[in-house]
Design an enzyme around this catalytic site. Sequence first.
Site, PDB file in Angstrom:
ATOM      1  N   PHE A  66       0.811  -1.222   0.000  1.00 43.86           N
ATOM      2  CA  PHE A  66       0.000   0.000   0.000  1.00 43.86           C
ATOM      3  C   PHE A  66       0.845   1.273   0.000  1.00 43.86           C
ATOM      4  CE2 PHE A  66      -4.267  -1.881   1.742  1.00 43.86           C
ATOM      5  CZ  PHE A  66      -4.462  -2.544   0.541  1.00 43.86           C
ATOM      6  N   ARG A  67       2.188   1.103  -0.046  1.00 37.35           N
ATOM      7  CA  ARG A  67       3.131   2.179  -0.382  1.00 37.35           C
ATOM      8  C   ARG A  67       3.330   3.259   0.676  1.00 37.35           C
ATOM      9  NH1 ARG A  67       5.522  -0.890  -3.951  1.00 37.35           N
ATOM     10  NH2 ARG A  67       4.536  -1.083  -5.988  1.00 37.35           N
ATOM     11  N   ASN A  97       8.442  -3.408   2.239  1.00 38.35           N
ATOM     12  CA  ASN A  97       9.363  -2.640   1.382  1.00 38.35           C
ATOM     13  C   ASN A  97       8.808  -1.266   1.041  1.00 38.35           C
ATOM     14  OD1 ASN A  97       7.487  -4.178  -0.108  1.00 38.35           O
ATOM     15  ND2 ASN A  97       8.698  -4.022  -1.971  1.00 38.35           N
ATOM     16  N   HIS A 239       3.406 -15.930  -4.403  1.00 38.55           N
ATOM     17  CA  HIS A 239       3.184 -15.767  -5.851  1.00 38.55           C
ATOM     18  C   HIS A 239       3.935 -16.740  -6.769  1.00 38.55           C
ATOM     19  CE1 HIS A 239       6.774 -13.371  -5.258  1.00 38.55           C
ATOM     20  NE2 HIS A 239       6.152 -12.248  -4.980  1.00 38.55           N
ATOM     21  N   ASN A 286       6.832  -8.985 -10.965  1.00 39.04           N
ATOM     22  CA  ASN A 286       7.868  -9.921 -10.512  1.00 39.04           C
ATOM     23  C   ASN A 286       7.248 -10.830  -9.462  1.00 39.04           C
ATOM     24  OD1 ASN A 286       9.632  -8.403 -12.062  1.00 39.04           O
ATOM     25  ND2 ASN A 286      10.460  -7.272 -10.327  1.00 39.04           N
ATOM     26  N   ASP A 313      -0.940  -9.534  -4.405  1.00 39.28           N
ATOM     27  CA  ASP A 313       0.330  -8.816  -4.573  1.00 39.28           C
ATOM     28  C   ASP A 313       0.054  -7.428  -5.150  1.00 39.28           C
ATOM     29  OD1 ASP A 313       3.034  -8.264  -4.492  1.00 39.28           O
ATOM     30  OD2 ASP A 313       3.531  -9.380  -6.308  1.00 39.28           O
ATOM     31  N   GLY A 332       4.745  -4.520 -11.054  1.00 39.73           N
ATOM     32  CA  GLY A 332       3.640  -4.489 -10.100  1.00 39.73           C
ATOM     33  C   GLY A 332       2.448  -3.752 -10.669  1.00 39.73           C
TER      34      GLY A 332
END
Length: 448
Positions: A66-67, A97, A239, A286, A313, A332
Amino acid sequence: MKLKRTLIKNAKIVNEGKIFSGDILIEGEIIKQIDTSISAKWADVNIIDAEGKYVLPGAIDDQVHFREPGLTHKADIATESKAALAGGITSFIEMPNTNPQTTTVEKLEEKFEIAAKTSSANYSFMFGGTNDNLDEILKVDETAVAGLKLFLGSSTGNMLVDDPEILEKIFQSTNMVISVHCEDEATIRENLKTHIETYGEDIPIEKHPIIRSEEACYLSSSTAIALAKKTGARLHVFHLSTGKETHLFRNDIPLKDKKITAEVCIHHLWFSDEDYKKKGTLIKWNPAVKTAKDRDQLWEALLDDRIDVIATDHAPHTIEEKKNVYTKAPSGGPLVQHALPAMLEMYHKGKISIEKIVEKMCHNPAILFQVEKRGYIKEGYYADLVLVDLNNPWTVQKDNILYKCGWSPFEGATFKSRITHTILNGSLVYHNFEFQNTKAAKRLTFNR
């Protein structure tokens, strides 16, 4: 204070492999009663007539980005959690991340504070492992966080864990579920170097699954599984994208007894390398979307229970970022709003039953991460419920996309099924493209 009551009447209830007609009484945040018929004997009860609709447990998405903090031009917890509710996802587990990365207990708590203020859906986070934060990993309260995330390939910042000794120490040191991104970095770097020599920076997007190859995926996931078997660690492989990897997993014991589990994402079940021509970098993920044969084998493993969970993802980028040349276009895409409708489309196509969708998107994430009192429609459980009309088509278009990034790889697709109501902790929070102003989200708790 009066106890708030909601009565869902005439529903087709989907739970634990069965579909049955009945009513659901919610008192406060909790499912109080499930029966064939419950009379509305209270003056202040809110009645929802679910005639012709299916009621599913709220989905639990075990892998989202969710950044926030630090990358909020792409997305944030407030915007993406609302999009999740519109997609029938009532609980999410977010990845470490961000910027700064969630690799200290202090940064983890800061994220919980943000979510407590702004999340519209139930929330938890993964703690991130690095080559040098074992001390911090050991400080994490295992009952308060969803699990540990390790990037064994393809990461931002310093989150690539590529020291075999450190990796083994981490596997030996924690009881948390260790969730891993598996792609062998050395293989990818070599493949990328070869393609840059041929094409320069503007590599054709169709080469993405050749650069991030089956070999890179299999080498990494098989190594992680061997290490989990050696150390007894509880491993969850995120994934899966290749048919070859599916043979590394078992289906001869119940999920609750598995030490090694697997997940597949919506995009690997929906797209194949044939779609790069039309969608370009919008479907650059990815691990990469691979061949139609890989997709078929992923479906086979999902249906025979070698793969345990369906997730998104969800990883938004701006459309401007995605339009860059291959080497600069990030991987993404956004998915939480459209994941359940996409899977229900596969039900209409005869690929999967509704009961199986519920198992893989609701029940199994709850079992796997030991989420407390969610993922099922049961008396005494939190009332996280989704009402679905299977015959109410709608088309994904700019004006109904709720992601902050404003685009979707499904744009232009028509889905037959529509999510009409989302109930979160007993409160109606979404109804027919409209959000209610209820602040109902809670931090997930774990039965450990």
